[in-house]
Design a protein around this motif. Structure first.
Motif, short mmCIF file in Angstrom:
data_model
loop_
_atom_site.label_atom_id
_atom_site.label_comp_id
_atom_site.label_asym_id
_atom_site.label_seq_id
_atom_site.Cartn_x
_atom_site.Cartn_y
_atom_site.Cartn_z
N GLY A 79 5.50 8.87 2.71
CA GLY A 79 4.77 7.62 2.81
C GLY A 79 5.17 6.74 3.97
N ASN A 80 5.74 7.33 5.03
CA ASN A 80 6.21 6.59 6.20
C ASN A 80 7.32 5.60 5.85
N VAL A 81 8.07 5.90 4.80
CA VAL A 81 9.23 5.10 4.42
C VAL A 81 10.48 5.79 4.94
N ASN A 125 0.80 -1.23 0.00
CA ASN A 125 0.00 0.00 0.00
C ASN A 125 0.83 1.27 0.00
N VAL A 126 2.12 1.17 -0.29
CA VAL A 126 2.97 2.34 -0.48
C VAL A 126 3.23 2.52 -1.97
N GLU A 127 3.13 3.76 -2.43
CA GLU A 127 3.37 4.05 -3.84
C GLU A 127 4.35 5.20 -3.96
N CYS A 128 5.37 5.05 -4.77
CA CYS A 128 6.36 6.09 -5.01
C CYS A 128 6.25 6.55 -6.46
N SER A 129 6.08 7.85 -6.67
CA SER A 129 5.78 8.38 -7.99
C SER A 129 7.00 8.45 -8.90
N SER A 130 8.19 8.44 -8.34
CA SER A 130 9.41 8.57 -9.13
C SER A 130 10.58 8.05 -8.31
N PRO A 131 11.78 8.00 -8.89
CA PRO A 131 12.93 7.62 -8.07
C PRO A 131 13.05 8.53 -6.84
N SER A 132 13.39 7.95 -5.72
CA SER A 132 13.57 8.72 -4.49
C SER A 132 14.97 9.31 -4.48
N ARG A 133 15.05 10.62 -4.45
CA ARG A 133 16.34 11.32 -4.51
C ARG A 133 16.76 11.74 -3.12
N VAL A 134 18.00 11.43 -2.78
CA VAL A 134 18.53 11.69 -1.44
C VAL A 134 19.81 12.51 -1.57
N PHE A 135 19.99 13.45 -0.64
CA PHE A 135 21.12 14.38 -0.71
C PHE A 135 21.86 14.41 0.63
N GLN A 136 23.15 14.74 0.53
CA GLN A 136 23.98 14.76 1.72
C GLN A 136 25.14 15.74 1.53
N MET A 145 21.42 13.47 6.20
CA MET A 145 21.01 13.40 4.81
C MET A 145 19.52 13.68 4.72
N SER A 146 19.06 14.00 3.51
CA SER A 146 17.67 14.40 3.34
C SER A 146 17.15 13.88 2.01
N ALA A 147 15.91 13.38 2.02
CA ALA A 147 15.27 12.89 0.80
C ALA A 147 14.14 13.84 0.42
N VAL A 148 13.82 13.88 -0.88
CA VAL A 148 12.64 14.62 -1.32
C VAL A 148 11.45 14.04 -0.56
N PRO A 149 10.77 14.84 0.27
CA PRO A 149 9.84 14.27 1.25
C PRO A 149 8.48 13.87 0.73
N THR A 150 8.20 14.11 -0.54
CA THR A 150 6.86 13.83 -1.05
C THR A 150 6.86 12.82 -2.19
N THR A 151 7.93 12.05 -2.34
CA THR A 151 8.03 11.08 -3.43
C THR A 151 7.08 9.91 -3.23
N CYS A 152 6.99 9.43 -2.01
CA CYS A 152 6.17 8.25 -1.71
C CYS A 152 4.94 8.63 -0.90
N THR A 153 3.87 7.93 -1.14
CA THR A 153 2.63 8.11 -0.38
C THR A 153 2.17 6.75 0.09
N VAL A 154 1.33 6.75 1.12
CA VAL A 154 0.81 5.49 1.65
C VAL A 154 -0.70 5.60 1.73
N GLU A 155 -1.36 4.56 1.28
CA GLU A 155 -2.81 4.49 1.40
C GLU A 155 -3.14 3.48 2.47
N LEU A 156 -3.57 3.98 3.62
CA LEU A 156 -3.87 3.07 4.71
C LEU A 156 -5.20 2.37 4.47
N PRO A 157 -5.31 1.12 4.87
CA PRO A 157 -6.58 0.42 4.72
C PRO A 157 -7.68 1.13 5.50
#
Length: 441
Positions: free
Chosen positions: A248-250, A44-55, A287-299
């Protein structure tokens, strides 16, 4: 009205990470009486694009980048870290946060030792820093206000920690310093790692302490200032200084010479963990990731079965916002524990969930119950009666209550206009309201 006081209990929520690979620690699972059905997983987690992380690396003079794909799958993939750009040696970065994700670029916010702040544009196609803009400056003799040990973004607000003080920044742009800047009350911690959490719910900030425990924080504007409420989610989660979340709580974290991906739910406290290739491991440091790449749809959630939960759902169904409903329920928790059979102890006149007085409004409630053919000690009847009074008598504050946009304001309006209590224990009522919001909203 008179009050029925009971001890304040802070909800402690657990988080477990199901280790799918050897060498990954799992936290101590706590209990949580919430309405959530199950926690996020790869289903139930969906990521719209590659998750980009920076440091930031090499003393803050370089910005490094890595990407991760398939974070919503059972076997996520990682790509090697590469240098995306350099910063002047005379003005190195101290903390970094990936803030906004555009079509072709990512906005990065970097702060420095002198309290300055810069915005950088990272180009997705070339994977390099395209440009930078100074948003605020400082110097050794006259430092600016952005000298943060840690910086995080939830995709909307920025959070910075200096020592043990937490600050929140709003209206963040690419051309000027944030319009809003305020210290957050209630926070007195020194995080080892900190990251934004853009998943569902009110816990938009997460951090670990010196013992490796993971905490989630809710930071709210109460109308009179910003306040923080945190929960210890898991013991011994990680001592790494390199933790980030793509939403997305990832979470992504350095685990030895690998990167660990963990799906967690700060409410239910369950999740999945897996590791990726050694080449994906970040260096030590924030380090920091783009915070809106993944979303979660809870049951779909199960109906609330406690009196507090049923009352909260009732007022939401009647058209009150979740904030306003929490304010009402916080008052009822203070008055009676939301017990429709409660009588004021030892011989006081208060009765029911709102402690209506015998000889006055309690008698009116009994007449109302009789007209409806229901018991006066029925929870549903008493909830109906509250709405009846609010709709019938303007002095009880419905208009002001419907205007309330913060939990504190909603609680105080209902306290002053509807409960009309003597010794109100206002602070306790607000805490109960915040608990109700966090538990049921």
């Amino acid at each position: 009205m008179t009050t029925y006081t009971r001890p304040i209990t802070r909800m402690t929520l657990g988080l477990s990470a199901v280790a799918l690979a050897a060498g990954l620690g799992t936290g101590t699972l706590g209990s949580a009486s919430t309405a959530h059905a199950e926690a996020p997983s790869s289903s139930n987690v969906e990521c719209s694009s590659p998750s980009r992380v920076f440091q930031l690396r090499n003393g803050g003079t370089e910005i490094w980048y890595a990407s991760y794909t398939g974070l919503e799958s059972a076997k996520p993939k990682a790509y090697a870290w590469v240098k995306a750009g350099t910063l002047p040696k005379e003005r190195p970065g101290k903390a970094i946060a990936a803030h906004a994700d555009g079509k072709n670029s990512v906005q990065l916010i970097v702060t420095d030792d002198d309290g300055g702040m810069r915005s950088f544009s990272f180009g997705k196609e070339r994977r390099t820093i395209n440009s930078g803009t100074t948003l605020a400056t400082g110097s050794a003799s006259k430092p600016g206000k952005y000298n943060f040990d840690h910086l995080a973004s939830d995709g909307n607000k920025l959070y910075g920690v200096n020592g043990k003080a937490l600050y929140v920044m709003t209206s963040v742009s690419t051309t000027k310093a944030p319009e809003g800047f305020a210290r957050v009350e209630g926070f007195n911690n020194r995080p080892v790692a900190m990251f934004g959490n853009s998943g569902p719910g009110s816990f938009k900030l997460a951090w670990t302490d010196g013992g490796g425990d993971l905490h989630y924080s809710s930071v709210r504007n109460t109308g009179t200032g910003w306040k923080e409420q945190s929960r210890t989610a898991v013991k011994d989660f990680s001592t790494s200084t390199s933790i980030a979340s793509p939403g997305g709580n990832v979470t992504l974290r350095k685990s030895g010479n690998t990167t660990a991906r963990t799906m967690v739910d700060p409410v239910d406290g369950r999740g999945e963990t897996s590791t990726m290739s050694k080449s994906s491991a970040p260096a030590s440091g924030g380090m920091s990731a783009v915070p809106t790449t993944c979303t979660v749809e809870l049951p779909a959630t199960k109906p609330n079965t406690t009196n507090e939960g049923r009352a909260f759902d009732y007022f939401v169904a009647k058209g009150y916002s979740k904030v306003q409903s929490a304010g009402i329920v916080g008052n009822l928790m203070q008055e009676s524990g939301v017990d429709p059979t409660r009588s004021q102890e030892p011989t006081g006149p208060g009765r029911g969930i709102a402690q209506w007085s015998v000889g006055d409004r309690w008698d009116a409630l009994k007449t109302y119950a009789s007209s409806k053919g229901k018991s006066a000690t029925s929870l549903e009847l008493q909830l109906d009666f509250i709405v009846h009074e609010l709709n019938t008598y303007p002095a009880f504050g419905k208009s002001d209550l419907k205007k309330a946009t913060t939990i504190e304001r909603a609680t105080i309006v209902f306290q002053n206009k509807y409960e009309i209590c003597g010794d109100c224990h206002q602070v306790t009522r607000v805490k109960y309201a915040e608990q109700a919001y966090d538990k049921f909203a």
